[in-house]
Design an enzyme around this catalytic site. Structure first.
Site, short mmCIF file in Angstrom:
data_model
loop_
_atom_site.label_atom_id
_atom_site.label_comp_id
_atom_site.label_asym_id
_atom_site.label_seq_id
_atom_site.Cartn_x
_atom_site.Cartn_y
_atom_site.Cartn_z
N GLU A 1 3.21 7.17 -23.56
CA GLU A 1 3.70 5.84 -23.91
C GLU A 1 3.27 5.49 -25.33
O GLU A 1 2.10 5.25 -25.59
CB GLU A 1 3.14 4.79 -22.93
N ASP B 1 -0.81 6.47 -20.25
CA ASP B 1 -0.83 5.10 -20.77
C ASP B 1 -1.38 5.05 -22.20
O ASP B 1 -2.23 5.86 -22.58
CB ASP B 1 -1.69 4.26 -19.83
N ASP C 1 0.82 -1.21 0.00
CA ASP C 1 0.00 0.00 0.00
C ASP C 1 0.85 1.26 0.00
O ASP C 1 2.09 1.21 0.08
CB ASP C 1 -0.98 0.00 1.18
#
Length: 464
Positions: free
Chosen positions: A210, A181, A16
């Site tokens: 990307e 992304d 986490d």
């Protein structure tokens, strides 16, 4: 929907954000200056939800990672150590469990009327002058996979939603950057609007796209300031340098011949004129989607050090995938590739944060990384200087980083045998400078005589 199970390599393991906060001292001491987390927004999918690329809520951190408040705390505490926080942003698609799929804001919110139609995944579709419109559209409007419905950014309400969401996170979490992304999959007209809005609102905010392609023209097409074949307007300041990553691995693994070897690196950089700003590209040896660099290089320590020396000293902004500094191995199988960093759990037998249980080779790699990254932070030639290289000769590639009167020289020998290197052809840069001091080893080199460079090695010299 998915709980933690460390026994399942393809599942959630329980790491986490609080755990990252607890180890900021390690990140700082190693010399890293930014943290790019794979997506941590809510990803409430049935399976494989750990990776985060199937967003189910754009405004909430996944509660299994923490909360919005803890994410903000990570940003503020990292900033106290001069470490920025980069958000991994998915503008192309959502997760199939997003509430929009049950109650779409409009009929055209999702491409293909909300029905699954797979993208052709042919990146050339964006540029190919011979494709029909339907073939071109299939790349950008088709779904990445069945669990990732493709967003229709032509919808002006959705366009505005995504822009406002991006701005909100920059403000709320005081972000230092975005990593976007699947950049070319996103509607290009939307990207033009989105990137302009972000760049205009935050002129000093860096964000990187990307485009996983080894074709330099396809990567450079998106970067702001690049020369294009059309009148497309793009404002994204940075792109991931996939062509350089591929050339780096291929050059180190290839035999030195007339056509192959270390010259592959030279050839890629010789095409930098295609980029709007090659110095703002993100350079890397590996990432979360490809076989780890140590494994790509056949677990050869010499090649590993050559590769990472290059990444830390070439033009661009270096990105290091976690665990690279301790030689973590792994094939492109995502579960293995994204294995737990040793020491993150109390019962781990190996603790890389403290160095306990690591093999000698791993300790060497960790020390090597720490040395180079902390040196790099203070080196103006490497962080701000010009890149100047010489055509490889006899399997040896030599380049310089120059900032005003400061000079760094990098030598790479891709041969198996030692090379004795004359400095005569570097007269324009070296002039009357007669001495170089190695960054690793602090050894003094006389530049008026030949430099002895062992096979499969790289040498960084500060020139005096």
């Amino acid at each position: 929907k998915e709980s933690s199970d460390r026994g399942n390599k393809d599942g959630r393991h329980g790491g986490d954000i609080q755990g990252i906060i607890g180890h900021l001292d390690y990140i700082e001491k190693m010399g890293f200056t930014q943290i790019w987390l794979n997506p941590v927004l809510e990803n409430d999918q049935q399976r494989y939800s750990y990776h985060g690329y199937s967003t189910t809520n754009y405004y909430n951190i996944d509660p299994r990672f923490g909360s919005n408040e803890v994410y903000k705390e990570l940003s503020s505490k990292a900033k106290l150590r001069d470490i920025g926080l980069i958000m991994d942003l998915i503008l192309n698609h959502i997760g199939s469990e997003h509430w929009w799929m049950k109650d779409m804001p409009s009929e055209d919110w999702i491409n293909n009327n909300g029905d699954f139609v797979r993208s052709n995944h042919i990146h050339e579709s964006v540029h190919d002058p011979y494709l029909t419109k339907s073939q071109k559209d299939l790349f950008s409007s088709g779904w990445f996979v069945k669990t990732m419905p493709d967003l229709n950014q032509n919808n002006k309400f959705l366009e505005n939603y995504l822009i406002q969401n991006s701005i909100w996170w920059i403000e709320y979490a005081d972000l230092s950057g975005f990593r976007i992304d699947t950049y070319p999959y996103i509607d290009k007209n939307f990207l033009s609007v989105w990137s302009e809005r972000i760049a205009t609102e935050y002129p000093n905010f860096n964000f990187v796209g990307e485009e996983w392609s080894s074709n330099i023209t396809m990567v450079s097409y998106w970067q702001q300031g690049s020369n294009r074949y059309d009148d497309y307007r793009s404002f994204i300041p940075s792109m991931m340098d996939f062509p350089l990553q591929e050339a780096l691995v291929n050059s180190l693994l290839s035999k030195e011949t007339w056509e192959t070897g270390i010259k592959d690196l030279y050839k890629v950089l010789a095409n930098d004129y295609l980029y709007g700003n090659p110095y703002n590209l993100v350079v890397f040896a590996g990432n979360h989607d490809m076989t780890r660099i140590f494994s790509q290089l056949n677990e050869d320590m010499d090649l590993y050090k050559m590769a990472m020396t290059y990444i830390y000293t070439t033009r661009g902004i270096p990105q290091v995938y976690y665990g690279t500094e301790i030689l973590m191995e792994g094939p492109a199988d995502h579960g293995t590739l994204r294995a737990d960093f040793p020491g993150g759990w109390n019962n781990d037998k190996v603790n890389a944060f403290k160095g306990s249980g690591l093999k000698n080779e791993q300790k060497d790699a960790q020390s090597f990384t720490k040395k180079l990254l902390n040196w790099r932070k203070e080196s103006l030639p490497v962080t701000q200087g010009k890149f100047i290289h010489f055509y490889p000769s006899g399997g040896v590639y030599i380049y310089f980083r120059k900032y005003e009167d400061e000079l760094v020289m990098v030598l790479m020998n891709n041969n198996n045998k030692t090379k004795n290197i004359s400095t005569d052809r570097f007269f324009e840069l070296l002039a009357d400078k007669k001495q170089g001091i190695s960054i690793v080893g602090n050894k003094v080199y006389d530049l008026t005589t030949k430099i002895n460079l062992p096979g499969k090695s790289a040498l960084i010299l500060e020139i005096h």
